[in-house]
Design a protein around this motif. Structure first.
Motif, PDB file in Angstrom:
ATOM      1  N   THR A 181       0.845  -1.194   0.000  1.00  0.00           N
ATOM      2  CA  THR A 181       0.000   0.000   0.000  1.00  0.00           C
ATOM      3  C   THR A 181       0.879   1.244   0.000  1.00  0.00           C
ATOM      4  O   THR A 181       2.065   1.181   0.345  1.00  0.00           O
ATOM      5  CB  THR A 181      -0.913   0.022   1.239  1.00  0.00           C
ATOM      6  N   VAL A 182       0.288   2.368  -0.369  1.00  0.00           N
ATOM      7  CA  VAL A 182       1.038   3.622  -0.330  1.00  0.00           C
ATOM      8  C   VAL A 182       1.501   3.901   1.089  1.00  0.00           C
ATOM      9  O   VAL A 182       2.632   4.360   1.310  1.00  0.00           O
ATOM     10  CB  VAL A 182       0.174   4.782  -0.864  1.00  0.00           C
ATOM     11  N   ALA A 183       0.677   3.582   2.075  1.00  0.00           N
ATOM     12  CA  ALA A 183       1.047   3.820   3.470  1.00  0.00           C
ATOM     13  C   ALA A 183       2.277   3.012   3.861  1.00  0.00           C
ATOM     14  O   ALA A 183       3.104   3.471   4.665  1.00  0.00           O
ATOM     15  CB  ALA A 183      -0.129   3.475   4.390  1.00  0.00           C
ATOM     16  N   GLN A 184       2.424   1.805   3.289  1.00  0.00           N
ATOM     17  CA  GLN A 184       3.597   0.980   3.612  1.00  0.00           C
ATOM     18  C   GLN A 184       4.886   1.554   3.042  1.00  0.00           C
ATOM     19  O   GLN A 184       5.981   1.185   3.479  1.00  0.00           O
ATOM     20  CB  GLN A 184       3.380  -0.444   3.089  1.00  0.00           C
ATOM     21  N   PRO A 260       3.256  -4.291  -7.287  1.00  0.00           N
ATOM     22  CA  PRO A 260       2.130  -3.360  -7.439  1.00  0.00           C
ATOM     23  C   PRO A 260       1.910  -2.518  -6.192  1.00  0.00           C
ATOM     24  O   PRO A 260       2.128  -2.976  -5.063  1.00  0.00           O
ATOM     25  CB  PRO A 260       0.935  -4.288  -7.693  1.00  0.00           C
ATOM     26  N   VAL A 261       1.469  -1.276  -6.392  1.00  0.00           N
ATOM     27  CA  VAL A 261       1.158  -0.357  -5.295  1.00  0.00           C
ATOM     28  C   VAL A 261      -0.360  -0.191  -5.242  1.00  0.00           C
ATOM     29  O   VAL A 261      -1.013   0.032  -6.266  1.00  0.00           O
ATOM     30  CB  VAL A 261       1.840   1.004  -5.485  1.00  0.00           C
ATOM     31  N   THR A 262      -0.938  -0.285  -4.038  1.00  0.00           N
ATOM     32  CA  THR A 262      -2.393  -0.238  -3.891  1.00  0.00           C
ATOM     33  C   THR A 262      -2.801   0.741  -2.795  1.00  0.00           C
ATOM     34  O   THR A 262      -1.971   1.281  -2.063  1.00  0.00           O
ATOM     35  CB  THR A 262      -2.946  -1.634  -3.532  1.00  0.00           C
ATOM     36  N   ASP A 263      -4.103   0.923  -2.681  1.00  0.00           N
ATOM     37  CA  ASP A 263      -4.745   1.719  -1.596  1.00  0.00           C
ATOM     38  C   ASP A 263      -4.154   3.107  -1.388  1.00  0.00           C
ATOM     39  O   ASP A 263      -3.667   3.399  -0.286  1.00  0.00           O
ATOM     40  CB  ASP A 263      -4.677   0.929  -0.284  1.00  0.00           C
ATOM     41  N   PRO A 264      -4.200   4.022  -2.303  1.00  0.00           N
ATOM     42  CA  PRO A 264      -4.674   3.848  -3.671  1.00  0.00           C
ATOM     43  C   PRO A 264      -3.511   3.508  -4.613  1.00  0.00           C
ATOM     44  O   PRO A 264      -2.344   3.616  -4.231  1.00  0.00           O
ATOM     45  CB  PRO A 264      -5.227   5.232  -3.995  1.00  0.00           C
ATOM     46  N   THR A 265      -3.855   3.120  -5.848  1.00  0.00           N
ATOM     47  CA  THR A 265      -2.838   2.875  -6.863  1.00  0.00           C
ATOM     48  C   THR A 265      -2.531   4.188  -7.591  1.00  0.00           C
ATOM     49  O   THR A 265      -3.417   4.745  -8.241  1.00  0.00           O
ATOM     50  CB  THR A 265      -3.319   1.833  -7.884  1.00  0.00           C
ATOM     51  N   PRO A 266      -1.311   4.729  -7.471  1.00  0.00           N
ATOM     52  CA  PRO A 266      -0.985   5.931  -8.242  1.00  0.00           C
ATOM     53  C   PRO A 266      -0.927   5.585  -9.732  1.00  0.00           C
ATOM     54  O   PRO A 266      -0.306   4.591 -10.116  1.00  0.00           O
ATOM     55  CB  PRO A 266       0.398   6.335  -7.717  1.00  0.00           C
TER      56      PRO A 266
END
Length: 312
Positions: A181-184, A260-266
């Motif tokens: 995730t973006v937060a990670q 992949p990047v999620t939550d949100p996906t840029p």
């Protein structure tokens, strides 16, 4: 040298008659005679001898003939180089490994009959200026950069929303994650030496940093993608962001991971720019192809792009 007189000279040579040359050229026989006489005055020699059978080349005429034909061929090539539909479609893709490059390769496979001239311009101002002067027909860009609206004669349409991925080496803390995730990503060093202040991609990543508290470093010289891959592979503390459609090949043993990047996906927005009154017929074909292949859409739950991005 008047090309009409040269063309008339070649036509008389081919027909062997001033009268037949006049009929082929759609002028009077007197006009043909005047043109030939004018060419002879320019060259200072006689080109034809009139006989009962018509017009025969003199020795000087025979010497001039191949050069005259070449002059006409060069003139035709010059006209063709700028005639609508007679020159290649010139498109700026920014970089050879970019998603835009992939789109143009797909277009070429779908329309091999269209001649393409692919260029790589760096700054959006350079690309827009080239579009306005006709030096290029279109450019792929992220439109529009905050505070820099496009000129009124430039049109744009978003054609691709490219999902970003995080790239890490095998020893990175996130290397084995199926997605992050973006937060990670907060607290991890993201190294992107290719970011240049003032560019549209710099504006994009500035908003990404501001919006999510990420740490993106653009320090150090940019030695290209190969050096970037080497550094990421060898440095557990570093990662980088890249488009999911960026084409890269790394050596065996590097063990790089694309995650992949999620939550949100840029998503990085790619748009096509062109001048509204550009008459090149292949430009319509390109726009039709991109519309059919488009992955761009309205903002959706789970994705992120800057507020300044041109609506689809």
């Amino acid at each position: 040298m008047d090309l009409d007189t040269v063309r008339t000279f070649c036509t008389v040579t081919d027909t062997g008659q001033f009268q037949e040359a006049a009929a082929e050229l759609g002028v009077t026989q007197q006009a043909v005679s005047k043109r030939v006489a004018g060419l002879e005055r320019t060259l200072g020699v006689r080109l034809f001898t009139r006989t009962a059978r018509g017009a025969e080349l003199t020795i000087d005429g025979q010497a001039f003939l191949p050069h005259a034909r070449e002059l006409l061929r060069v003139a035709e090539r010059a006209v063709t180089s700028v005639r609508t539909g007679g020159r290649p479609l010139r498109v700026d893709i920014i970089a050879s490994r970019s998603a835009a490059s992939g789109l143009m390769r797909g277009f070429h496979r779908a329309h091999p009959e269209i001649d393409l001239d692919v260029v790589m311009l760096f700054e959006i101002e350079t690309a827009v200026a080239a579009i306005r002067t006709g030096a290029i027909d279109a450019s792929f860009r992220a439109v529009a950069v905050p505070g820099r609206p496009l000129p009124e004669d430039i049109e744009s349409v978003r054609v691709l929303d490219e999902e970003l991925q995080i790239l890490t080496g095998p020893a990175h803390a996130l290397a084995n994650a199926p997605s992050v995730t973006v937060a990670q990503l907060v607290g991890h060093r993201i190294w992107m030496p290719g970011i240049v202040p003032g560019t549209e991609w710099a504006s994009y990543y500035e908003d990404l940093v501001t919006g999510f508290g990420l740490t993106i470093e653009a320090t150090g010289p940019n030695f290209g993608s190969d050096a970037l891959l080497d550094t990421i592979a060898d440095t557990p503390a570093l990662a980088t962001l890249m488009g999911g459609q960026t084409r890269l090949v790394w050596p065996a043993g590097h063990g790089l991971r694309r995650i992949p990047v999620t939550d949100p996906t840029p998503v990085y927005p790619h748009s096509l720019l062109w001048r509204r009154d550009n008459p090149h017929p292949a430009l319509d074909t390109l726009r039709t192809y991109l519309a059919a292949a488009s992955t761009a859409g309205p903002d959706a739950a789970g994705t992120w792009r800057p507020d300044w991005v041109t609506p689809h």
